[in-house]
Design a protein around this motif. Structure first.
Motif, mmCIF file in Angstrom:
data_model
loop_
_atom_site.group_PDB
_atom_site.id
_atom_site.type_symbol
_atom_site.label_atom_id
_atom_site.label_comp_id
_atom_site.label_asym_id
_atom_site.label_seq_id
_atom_site.Cartn_x
_atom_site.Cartn_y
_atom_site.Cartn_z
ATOM 1 N N GLU A 24 0.775 -1.254 0.053
ATOM 2 C CA GLU A 24 -0.103 -0.043 0.027
ATOM 3 C C GLU A 24 0.783 1.128 -0.083
ATOM 4 O OE1 GLU A 24 -3.053 0.239 2.834
ATOM 5 O OE2 GLU A 24 -3.640 -1.863 2.555
ATOM 6 N N GLU A 25 1.773 1.290 0.648
ATOM 7 C CA GLU A 25 2.791 2.350 0.796
ATOM 8 C C GLU A 25 3.587 2.693 -0.417
ATOM 9 O OE1 GLU A 25 2.924 -0.196 2.904
ATOM 10 O OE2 GLU A 25 2.075 0.858 4.583
ATOM 11 N N GLN A 26 3.833 1.528 -1.327
ATOM 12 C CA GLN A 26 4.120 1.992 -2.666
ATOM 13 C C GLN A 26 3.409 2.429 -3.582
ATOM 14 O OE1 GLN A 26 5.603 -2.183 -3.100
ATOM 15 N NE2 GLN A 26 7.806 -1.563 -3.088
ATOM 16 N N GLY A 36 -9.364 -3.738 -2.621
ATOM 17 C CA GLY A 36 -9.977 -4.197 -1.197
ATOM 18 C C GLY A 36 -9.640 -3.280 0.042
ATOM 19 N N SER A 37 -8.630 -2.223 -0.175
ATOM 20 C CA SER A 37 -8.012 -1.632 0.828
ATOM 21 C C SER A 37 -8.793 -0.379 1.272
ATOM 22 C CB SER A 37 -6.656 -1.394 0.753
ATOM 23 O OG SER A 37 -6.376 -0.222 1.712
ATOM 24 N N PRO A 38 -9.635 -0.260 2.210
ATOM 25 C CA PRO A 38 -10.194 1.062 2.562
ATOM 26 C C PRO A 38 -9.434 2.474 2.483
ATOM 27 C CG PRO A 38 -10.863 -0.545 4.335
ATOM 28 C CD PRO A 38 -9.590 -0.922 3.401
ATOM 29 N N ALA A 39 -8.167 2.163 2.988
ATOM 30 C CA ALA A 39 -7.208 3.437 3.219
ATOM 31 C C ALA A 39 -7.115 4.026 1.539
ATOM 32 C CB ALA A 39 -5.883 3.196 3.671
ATOM 33 N N LEU A 42 -8.383 7.299 -1.057
ATOM 34 C CA LEU A 42 -7.249 8.218 -1.445
ATOM 35 C C LEU A 42 -7.602 9.385 -2.393
ATOM 36 C CD1 LEU A 42 -3.981 6.265 -1.806
ATOM 37 C CD2 LEU A 42 -4.209 8.098 -0.273
ATOM 38 N N PRO A 43 -8.368 8.946 -3.583
ATOM 39 C CA PRO A 43 -8.950 9.859 -4.634
ATOM 40 C C PRO A 43 -9.673 10.993 -4.027
ATOM 41 C CG PRO A 43 -9.280 7.546 -5.419
ATOM 42 C CD PRO A 43 -8.669 7.565 -4.182
ATOM 43 N N ALA A 44 -10.445 10.824 -3.023
ATOM 44 C CA ALA A 44 -11.259 11.862 -2.479
ATOM 45 C C ALA A 44 -10.228 12.823 -1.783
ATOM 46 C CB ALA A 44 -12.397 11.261 -1.680
ATOM 47 N N ARG A 45 -9.196 12.357 -0.914
ATOM 48 C CA ARG A 45 -8.530 12.992 -0.097
ATOM 49 C C ARG A 45 -7.518 14.042 -0.954
ATOM 50 N NH1 ARG A 45 -4.563 9.765 2.813
ATOM 51 N NH2 ARG A 45 -2.688 10.737 1.481
ATOM 52 N N TRP A 46 -7.122 13.462 -2.283
ATOM 53 C CA TRP A 46 -6.365 14.094 -3.049
ATOM 54 C C TRP A 46 -7.000 15.135 -3.811
ATOM 55 C CZ3 TRP A 46 -3.560 8.914 -5.858
ATOM 56 C CH2 TRP A 46 -2.827 8.570 -4.739
#
Length: 1938
Positions: free
Chosen positions: A1101-1103, A1142-1145, A1149-1153
């Motif tokens: 996920e970090e990558q 499948g990762s909620p985090a 991301l798109p909404a946060r960015w």
């Protein structure tokens, strides 16, 4: 038709937890009980112990039959109870759609009657357990179980009824839970979508329960008048439905279902009486008045729905609910129902004006159609008469019908297919309603409503697609005869539309309905009258439908008839198969070689088209008497297969290939026809023709395969030896044909073959590989034997082609060819190919890296690739350790290991090259640009399945390293692509300089731009110090100018490189592209590795988040468009993956960015990192990618939020006064533009179009240039978004426009906005003061309004009427700005209905002054006259009928005729008035009546005779030329165009002479254009009608005199063209004013003119055409000029000439074929004649298709004596014409007795005259060897010279050699051997020496090329091979000559 394979439902075994399972098995193991029950228990026990689902189903079926067999009540009920409990428990545990559940339901449903109550009890107990304390995860499953119980399962239904309060309570609880969850899922689209699905399922389940438990609910509510628990539950459920209905976050399907649920609940609670309708009416109106009859609890809930603040969609969904959930069949229960039925459409139509979303428009259309069906149901009820008020409201012509028709006209052009389909269904239902209400009228002609409707529909423009569906409905209900009586020309009109791709499907559907209906009507009438007269009525039908079709097929242009074959002809033949005979007879009566007008297919083409369609439909029978029953001779078909026109060839090929049965055997004739077709048709430039050819040959090959299988099957069963032998012979013929086909295709893949030929050959070979096989096994048709090693090598070398499709096809084919022929498994071969691939991956030519990737793909499956990789790595000294191969590894494992090894080696190379690039980017750009390696890595990873890898750890390491090296690559190149002007700051390439300067500049261009872009200009520093520490200043002007255009020579490691700025730039932006593609590929295809997950993922996920941040930086900071566009492609891949992960985090991301970037845009300040260019660089791309990842069917909350934010920023604001604060506005406008352009956002963006348009228009008022610039861009995008892409060249044509009604219906918010803005703008245009005031938005407003047009269907009732705009637009016509007046005139037209045009024109004319005066305002006059002209022109095109009598227009013009005379001193208004006169009197058909137009023409003539034109005293001033041109137009109409309609003859010729002698060249040019046009029209008429009576001798003298004295080139060209047409029919006398010119003097004059006029293409062509026409006419008497003329014609045929010149030369050569080229007297002498032939052959090989096609026509002009048997006089395609032409020239050499001289000439051609310098060949070759890294064309990577992609020198050389060989052979056989003359011996000797030198130098050069030059020096290798071949063949011919 494609039949989808039905998916079988997934069967899963029963899964219960251990404890439950053991309990059940134990309960079934209890002893005792009757035998029958014990058997059931044992069966169920076995079932539970199994894990195989299919066996479980079988055992449940068995248990069901055992239960059914239980005859009486057993003594031991415990075991039976256990059995039932087991079944019911399993039933409630199974997932939805599991077949096992349905099986158990079936088993339980079949229990005997005495056991049913016990079963219901058991099921109720299990279900009650489920309902008691469910967790939120169990809700969906239990809801599914409830739905399943009601799905055809009687006992389940009883169970639900029993548990009704519990079930309803559970559903309410579930729904409440979902509503609560929804508020916390913002940004998580997948989770939100799942929740919506669960909501929908729960609402549907609750509706199902209510529907099935109506009686229970009713009795329960009525039984106790006290408050019940069920009441509370129903009330709470209604509250949930109301919440869904009023919350716009819910998707439409859920809201729509909730609307139905509300109505159903009301019906369930209140029964079916009049009170229900009353409550629903109240809800629709949003008023609480009619709710009194409802129970109190229902009343309270409904009052909440009646609030004024509810969304507009509530009424819509309630309407839908009322129509779907209430019964409308038969008589209505009461007056409230009637009121409700009429209220629904009115509510919907009111909504229709206010909605914005297209999806909502879709629902409105659907519900209106539903309403019309409900209304029909009411009228069709037989029990009672329809109430009069209802009948009146539903009949045609009523107010409601009018409003509904207006809705249809507004929506029948809607962009959504569904809306268009629904409007058509609604129209049909309205017609049916009218039929039912007026059932007494049978004949449509007597029905005034239908007649009026038909006329108005037929009067509409044909480009309106909705018109076709409506007319189809009329045909369906009233028959075709009704339409044909109204408009007899309808078939011809519709056939004329078949050329338009957009309209053809609609027109063909309407035509089909018409001709089928017409045939049925004619047949029934004929049957009723006379049983014998079948022929007569068919003749009428043929005359109506078939005759116009044949006329169009023969005479229309080919591109206009393509769709007739696709859409119309098959339908016609299906309707009437017997019509084929009529067509064939009609077409064969026409001579087969006769062609129609230029560009049409002629009778032969039409015949092929008809036969093709008939054969594909199975209408033409197969027979053994000949091809297709002898309908068409074989020679005719061969002729069609090589016809000049592509479509005729395609139709002929289709006739051969297409059959109805796929197993129909191929005849020997058909195979021969393909052999005739293929060689000449492989090299087709048109992609459409290539596509059709491959498609048709695929059909033929499939047929061959299928029929071969049938033959084999028949042979195995056949007993008769003769029949078996015949079948065996057919199979042998098949095999021979396939082998010929395979070899023919492989042999064309030579170096130097054209792109189109390679492409076609490879496509067909791949097809052969798919359908048959290239293996050498003994199959039916194993084609591997014919593939030689040389063939396979040529395919391999095709991978080096510059064309991507050729590379891909060659790569695909190589995998199908036998491995032994390809030879990649041979170690040496593998190493050399691998080395070539690695070398290509560092080439500076971008397409080489693609070749490298394909070569690596080919090597990946090879088992010993690792060894070859290791060998290459060791040679380069790389630290490479490949994974060790596994013994007995499968193909998949070998592929994985090889891919891993290749990626590791490329990664190792890339890492070292990046390190060197970090030291010197210049050296990297010149010798190892990084993008090639990265491209290869991306390509190699693509085919790998990452879910099944075994080397997971190694892959993870590789992925980490790849991501790291991508970041490093990006860091190296980003300074260039992120600079403000990457192209400008890097020096371009001319002066030499050292590398230090460029290196310094590269260091200096680190991006330091910020948002001061708009406010402060960047200035280049003038300081030019050498201080290396000062790297922070902007590059100095002198530094840049010193190095502009300098290739830099770097010397590193003793190797020389030349680097250009283009190389540096390409290296940088392509590297950015490949980094983006590689990172996007990794994120998209690699499985995700989570810390707490056991799944073997490869990327963390970090990558992924790191990659996202990288893309963010690139998109928001890059300046180079190439870089950020390509980063965008990678980023889109990433965002798609984030949504699916499948990762909620990651999902959030798109909404946060998005929120971060919007915040940054909002607060843009000079320190911001956002890239502030005039188009905002990559910022729009970034936001576009984030928004387009949002699922289409979600509520699109991100899009709505973003659009609202951006529109707020884009609107001008009073508090934004400073310059720096305009940055957010510019960014917002640019981002909006990108979003409106994005097709993926589709119809979801439409609701924001009105706001965007307002922002764009208001942006024009900004004082800041950047805002105005962005507003312009946004405005043009919105125009395209609203009106669609430009259709046709004329942007003012109605195809690019929209009716005012449709526009304002779709964008209602623009109505008040445009009106207010126009009013403000119109207030500024008054020009009385003489000052020019130009409102900034006026132009835009007029531009939008001019794109609208009135629909004749517009009624006057629309609230969005166009009338309020008119006075403001008319006022804009007074502007002092000419362009504004013109725009206002154009914009006025849409706002005036056709019927109002006469009165409006009359009113405008009355505003004009009746006489000149001191207060005359000429701007007012001009604006008014322009409006009159535009209105009259629109009336002419739209109305098709004259102006009504008493219109007052002519009188108004007579009174103001002074405006056209000299009394009017303003030339501009005078010109405008003359335009009005031309409009009314200058055309053949006038819109005035005869007496009025005759008077007007007399007035106009008197004005002209008294004008400046005749005495030619010109008042010079503004607009004088324009005025003279208008006078000239009137004069042209009177003297040239329609002189017969303008009265007496005398002044007319005088007028034309005045025009020809006018001092202004514009007038002369206009006059000559008119004369030329008239002459060309007469040329097209029949010969006997042709005549030039309107040209007298004086005029002819004026024309010839003008030709000798005219100085203006365009006028001179026109007059020469006129004389060229005249010279064919009229004897011209030429005088220069002093003496008559002789023919020779004239020719010399014209030749000199042609030679000296090369600067003007038009004049050059006209002069040479006229000279050539005279040369052909004069023949031998023009001998003095012939040589000069021949040389001039030859010079016009060279490759570099403009296309127009080459086309002219082609026509000249075609016209002189009979008189000059094939003359037996050789009037030009041998040398010139042969050079003309050479020019002809050059044109036949020209790259331009039109030039080649024109030149082919020389075949048609050949004397009959020279036509050989295989060449008919018909048009042929260029390859056949070229072959025939060279053969013909050889025959002419024999006729002229010049065989030796001719053979020598052809040998010179064979040797090639362009390669004269043979030392240059050797020098070039040695230089290539010294450094094949940099060739000449690498200085400029993309700038290539003019390449001829069609001509094939190799084929030309072989063709010449073949013909020279046969010429010499024939000469030797027919002549006694003679000793050649001295000159010939010397010539042979010279040519031999030349050829030997050429052969030697070419061979030496080839020998000195590096290994596999086909890849690294493709072009050079092909060129040298061709030189060698030319020389070798020439030497062979010269030996024969000796």
């Amino acid at each position: 038709m494609v039949v989808k394979k039905r998916k079988s439902p997934k069967v899963e075994a029963v899964v219960l937890d251990e404890e439950k399972l053991h309990k059940l098995i134990a309960s079934l193991s209890v002893g005792g009980g009757e035998d029958g029950v014990r058997e059931v228990a044992q069966t169920l026990q076995s079932c539970l112990e199994l894990t195989e689902p299919v066996q479980q189903i079988q055992l449940v079926i068995k248990a069901g039959s055992q239960l059914e067999a239980l005859s009486e009540e057993p003594s031991d009920g415990a075991l039976l109870e256990s059995c039932l409990h087991t079944l019911t428990l399993v039933y409630t545990c199974l997932q939805a759609k599991n077949p096992l559940r349905r099986t158990i339901a079936s088993a339980l449903g079949s229990v005997p009657a005495w056991l049913q109550e016990q079963t219901v009890h058991s099921l109720s107990a299990c279900l009650s357990d489920c309902l008691s304390n469910p967790t939120s995860e169990q809700y969906p499953h239990i809801t599914d179980t409830i739905t399943a119980c009601l799905d055809g399962f009687t006992l389940g239904e009883r169970c639900i009824n029993k548990l009704l309060p519990e079930v309803m309570q559970f559903l309410h609880k579930g729904l409440s839970e979902y509503l609560h969850q929804n508020s916390g899922l913002a940004g998580r689209h997948i989770a939100q979508a799942q929740l919506m699905y669960c909501c929908l399922a729960t609402v549907k389940a609750s509706m199902l329960v209510m529907q099935r438990s109506q009686e229970t609910i009713g009795s329960s509510l009525q039984a106790q008048h006290t408050h019940t628990k069920l009441e509370d539950t129903l009330s709470s459920l209604l509250g949930c439905y109301t919440h869904i209905l009023t919350d716009e976050d819910f998707i439409q399907s859920v809201q729509s279902t909730a609307g139905m649920a509300i109505v159903l609940l009301i019906r369930s609670a209140m029964g079916g009486g009049d009170e229900v309708a009353s409550v629903v009416c109240s809800l629709l109106r949003g008023s609480a008045q009619g709710l009194d009859s409802a129970p109190r609890w229902l009343q309270q809930r409904c009052e909440g729905l009646c609030s004024s603040a509810r969304p507009a969609g509530v009424s819509l969904y309630l309407c839908h609910g009322a129509l779907a959930m209430l019964s409308w069949k038969g008589a209505l229960p009461g007056p409230q129902w009637e009121q409700l039925l009429l209220l629904v459409p009115n509510t919907l139509l009111d909504l229709d004006v206010s909605i914005k979303e297209s999806s909502t428009a879709m629902v409105v259309s659907r519900v209106l159609t539903l309403w019309s069906s409900a209304a029909l149901d009411c009228l069709q009820g037989e029990r009672q008469v329809c109430p009069p008020h209802l009948q009146q409201s539903l009949s045609g012509g009523s107010e409601l019908q009018q409003r509904l028709l207006e809705h249809i006209y507004s929506h029948w052009e809607h962009p959504l297919d569904g809306v268009r389909h629904q409007t058509r269904a609604l129209f049909r239902n309205l017609l049916l309603l009218h039929q039912h209400t007026c059932s007494s009228i049978f004949d449509p002609a007597e029905d005034s409503y239908i007649t009026e409707l038909t006329l108005s529909l037929l009067g509409l423009e044909w480009h309106m697609r909705g018109k076709y569906g409506s007319l189809s409905c009329l045909v369906e209900l009233y028959g075709a005869r009704h339409l044909l009586d109204v408009q007899p020309q309808l078939p011809v009109s519709l056939l004329g539309l078949m050329g338009d791709q957009n309209l053809a499907p609609y027109a063909s559907d309407l035509l089909e309905r018409l001709f089928v209906s017409h045939k049925a009507q004619l047949g029934s009438e004929a049957g009723a009258v006379d049983t014998t007269g079948s022929e007569a009525w068919m003749e009428v039908w043929h005359k109506t439908w078939v005759t116009p079709l044949l006329l169009v097929l023969c005479r229309a242009k080919l591109d206009q008839t393509t769709y007739i074959l696709d859409y119309f002809l098959p339908k016609l033949l299906r309707c009437s198969p017997s019509s084929l005979t009529h067509m064939v007879q009609a077409l064969q009566d026409t001579p087969p070689c006769s062609t129609g007008p230029s560009g049409s297919r002629g009778a032969l083409g039409a015949l092929m088209t008809c036969l093709r369609a008939a054969r594909a439909q199975g209408v033409v029978p197969s027979s053994k008497e000949g091809l297709w029953g002898g309908l068409v001779p074989l020679s005719l078909l061969q002729q069609a297969l090589v016809h000049k026109h592509d479509q005729v060839r395609m139709d002929a090929l289709g006739l051969v290939c297409e059959t109805l049965r796929s197993t129909e055997a191929l005849t020997p004739q058909e195979m021969d026809l393909i052999r005739c077709f293929l060689p000449h048709n492989l090299n087709s430039q048109a992609p459409g023709v290539r596509q059709q050819t491959v498609s048709l040959l695929k059909k033929l090959l499939c047929r061959l395969k299928d029929s071969a299988l049938l033959l084999q099957k028949r042979m195995s069963q056949e007993r008769d030896p003769d029949k078996r032998a015949a079948d065996q012979h057919t199979l042998h013929q098949y095999e021979e044909f396939l082998r010929w086909l395979c070899v023919s295709l492989l042999e064309v893949l030579l170096p130097g073959a054209s792109f189109s030929k390679c492409l076609m050959a490879l496509q067909l070979l791949c097809l052969l590989g798919e359908l048959f096989t290239f293996s050498s096994d003994s199959g039916v048709f194993a084609l591997g034997e014919v593939v030689t090693s040389a063939h396979a090598q040529n395919v391999l070398y095709s991978v080096a082609s510059n064309f991507l499709e050729v590379k891909q096809l060659a790569s695909t084919l190589l995998r199908q060819l036998p491995p032994s022929a390809v030879g990649l498994q041979v170690p040496e071969r593998m190493r050399s190919v691998l080395q070539a691939a690695l070398d290509l991956s560092t080439s500076t030519k971008p397409f080489d890296s693609v070749s490298a990737a394909h070569l690596l793909h080919l090597l990946l499956p090879q088992p010993h690739l690792t060894e070859a990789l290791l060998h290459c790595a060791q040679e380069q000294g790389l630290p490479f350790h490949p994974p060790s191969p596994l013994p007995n590894a499968s193909e998949a494992v070998i592929l994985e290991l090889n891919t891993l090894a290749v990626v590791q080696l490329l990664l190792c190379c890339l890492q070292s090259e990046v390190s060197r690039a970090e030291a010197s980017l210049l050296q990297a750009a010149a010798s190892y640009p990084l993008y090639g390696r990265a491209h290869c890595i991306t390509a190699v990873l693509q085919p790998l399945n990452f879910e099944t890898l075994i080397q997971t750890e190694q892959w993870r390491c590789v992925v980490s390293e790849l991501i790291a090296v991508c970041y490093r690559m990006s860091d190296v190149v980003s300074p260039v692509v992120q600079s403000s002007s990457p192209e400008g700051l890097i020096p371009m390439d001319t002066d030499s300089e050292t590398s230090a300067g460029l290196q310094r500049i590269l260091q200096e261009i680190q991006p330091r731009d910020s948002n001061d872009f708009f406010t402060s200009a960047r200035e280049l520093d003038t300081h030019t110090g050498d201080d290396q520490t000062q790297t922070t200043h902007t590059p100095s002007l002198s530094t840049v100018s010193d190095f502009v255009h300098s290739p830099i020579n770097l010397s590193a490691c003793g190797e020389g490189y030349r680097v250009t700025a283009q190389m540096v730039l390409v290296c940088c932006w392509r590297s950015m592209k490949e980094v983006a593609m590689l990172l996007g590929q990794l994120c998209q295809s690699l499985p995700l590795h989570c810390a707490d997950d056991t799944h073997a993922g490869l990327i963390t996920e970090e990558q992924v988040e790191g990659v996202g941040l990288y893309f963010r930086r690139q998109l928001l900071q890059s300046r180079h468009r190439g870089a950020f566009e390509l980063a965008y492609v990678g980023f889109v891949r990433l965002t798609e993956m984030l949504c699916r992960s499948g990762s909620p985090a990651l999902q959030q991301l798109p909404a946060r960015w998005l929120s971060e970037v919007l915040e940054e845009v909002r607060s843009s300040d000079p320190s911001s990192k956002l890239c502030a260019t005039r188009r905002s660089a990559g910022i729009p791309f970034y936001i576009q990618a984030l928004l387009s990842s949002e699922p289409k069917l979600s509520s699109c909350s991100l899009l709505k939020l973003t659009m609202r934010e951006l529109i707020a920023l884009a609107m001008p604001s009073t508090n934004r006064t400073t310059d720096s604060s305009t940055v957010p506005q510019v960014h917002a406008l640019n981002i909006l533009r990108a979003l409106y352009r994005d097709t993926r956002l589709g119809e979801n963006i439409i609701p924001f179009v009105s706001d965007g348009m307002q922002a764009a228009v208001l942006g024009f008022t900004s004082p800041v240039w950047a805002v105005r610039n962005s507003s312009t861009l946004l405005f043009s995008t919105l125009i395209t978004r609203i009106f669609g892409v430009k259709k046709g060249k004329d942007e003012h044509s109605k195809k690019n426009r929209m009716t005012g009604r449709e526009f304002f219906t779709r964008f209602p918010a623009l109505y008040p906005f445009l009106l207010t803005q126009l009013e403000a703008a119109a207030g500024t245009v008054e020009s009385d003061s003489g000052q020019v005031k130009l409102h900034p938005s006026l132009f835009l407003l007029l531009l939008v309004l001019s794109r609208l047009y009135p629909s004749p269907m517009d009624g006057s009732s629309s609230p969005l009427g166009l009338a309020p705009f008119m006075p403001f637009i008319i006022r804009c016509g007074r502007s002092a700005v000419y362009r504004t007046r013109e725009m206002a005139a154009r914009a006025l037209v849409p706002f005036v209905l056709v019927t109002q045009v006469p009165s409006t024109v009359h009113t405008l004319l009355q505003e004009l002054p009746a006489e000149p005066g001191p207060t005359t305002q000429h701007n007012h006059i001009h604006g008014t006259l322009l409006q009159v002209v535009f209105l009259l022109r629109s009336y002419q095109t739209d109305s098709h009928r004259p102006l009504p009598a008493g219109n007052g227009i002519t009188r108004g013009l007579h009174q103001r005729m002074w405006l056209a005379s000299r009394q009017n001193g303003c030339a501009v208004t005078r010109a405008a008035f003359l335009d009005v006169l031309v409009c009314l009197g200058g055309t053949k058909i006038s819109i005035l009546n005869d007496s009025e137009v005759s008077d007007l023409r007399q007035d106009a003539l008197s004005v002209i005779m008294a004008s400046d034109l005749v005495p030619s005293s010109v008042p010079l001033g503004p607009g004088s030329t324009q005025c003279l041109l208008c006078l000239a137009r009137v004069a042209l109409s009177a003297s040239v165009e329609i002189p017969e309609l303008w009265g007496g003859p005398q002044p007319k010729s005088q007028l034309l002479q005045c025009l020809l002698k006018a001092p202004q060249y514009e007038v002369r040019e206009l006059a000559l254009e008119g004369v030329l046009r008239r002459l060309q029209e007469e040329e097209d008429e029949d010969e006997e009608e042709r005549g030039h009576q309107w040209l007298d001798q004086t005029t002819l003298s004026s024309l010839t005199s003008l030709a000798l004295h005219e100085t203006h080139p365009q006028c001179l060209a026109k007059v020469l063209s006129v004389l060229c047409v005249l010279s064919t029919t009229t004897e011209l006398s030429w005088s220069d004013g002093v003496k008559m010119l002789s023919q020779e003097e004239l020719l010399l004059h014209l030749l000199a003119l042609a030679q000296n006029s090369t600067h003007s293409v038009e004049l050059h062509c006209a002069a040479l055409t006229l000279v050539s026409r005279l040369v052909v006419q004069l023949g031998a008497s023009a001998v003095a000029c012939l040589g000069q003329w021949g040389a001039l014609v030859c010079s016009c045929c060279s490759e570099e000439q403009p296309v127009e010149v080459k086309l002219m030369a082609a026509k000249v050569l075609v016209n002189c074929t009979a008189t000059v080229l094939t003359s037996s007297h050789l009037p030009l002498g041998l040398t010139t004649t042969v050079s003309l032939w050479r020019s002809l052959f050059t044109l036949l090989q020209d790259e331009d298709e039109d030039v080649r096609d024109s030149t082919c026509d020389f075949i048609c002009n050949l004397p009959a004596s020279l036509l050989s048997t295989d060449v008919t006089g018909a048009s042929v395609c260029p390859p056949v014409a070229l072959d025939a032409g060279v053969g013909l020239l050889c025959r002419l050499f024999e006729l002229w007795g010049q065989v030796p001289a001719g053979a020598l000439t052809l040998t010179e051609w064979l040797l090639g005259d362009e390669e004269a310098n043979y030392e240059a060949v050797a020098e070039e070759a040695s230089s290539l060897v010294r450094s094949h890294r940099v060739t000449d064309d690498e200085d400029f990577l993309f700038e290539k010279g003019g390449l001829n992609l069609w001509a094939e020198p190799v084929q030309w050389v072989n063709l010449l050699h073949r013909h020279v060989h046969s010429l010499l052979l024939g000469f030797r056989q027919s002549q006694a051997p003679e000793v050649p003359g001295q000159d010939q011996v010397h010539q042979i000797q010279t040519l031999s020496t030349q050829a030997q030198a050429q052969a030697l130098s070419s061979q030496n050069a080839l020998d000195s090329l590096p290994a596999l030059p086909q890849f690294c020096l493709t072009m050079e290798h092909a060129r040298l091979l061709l030189r060698l071949q030319r020389a070798t063949l020439a030497l062979e011919v010269l030996d024969r000559l000796r």
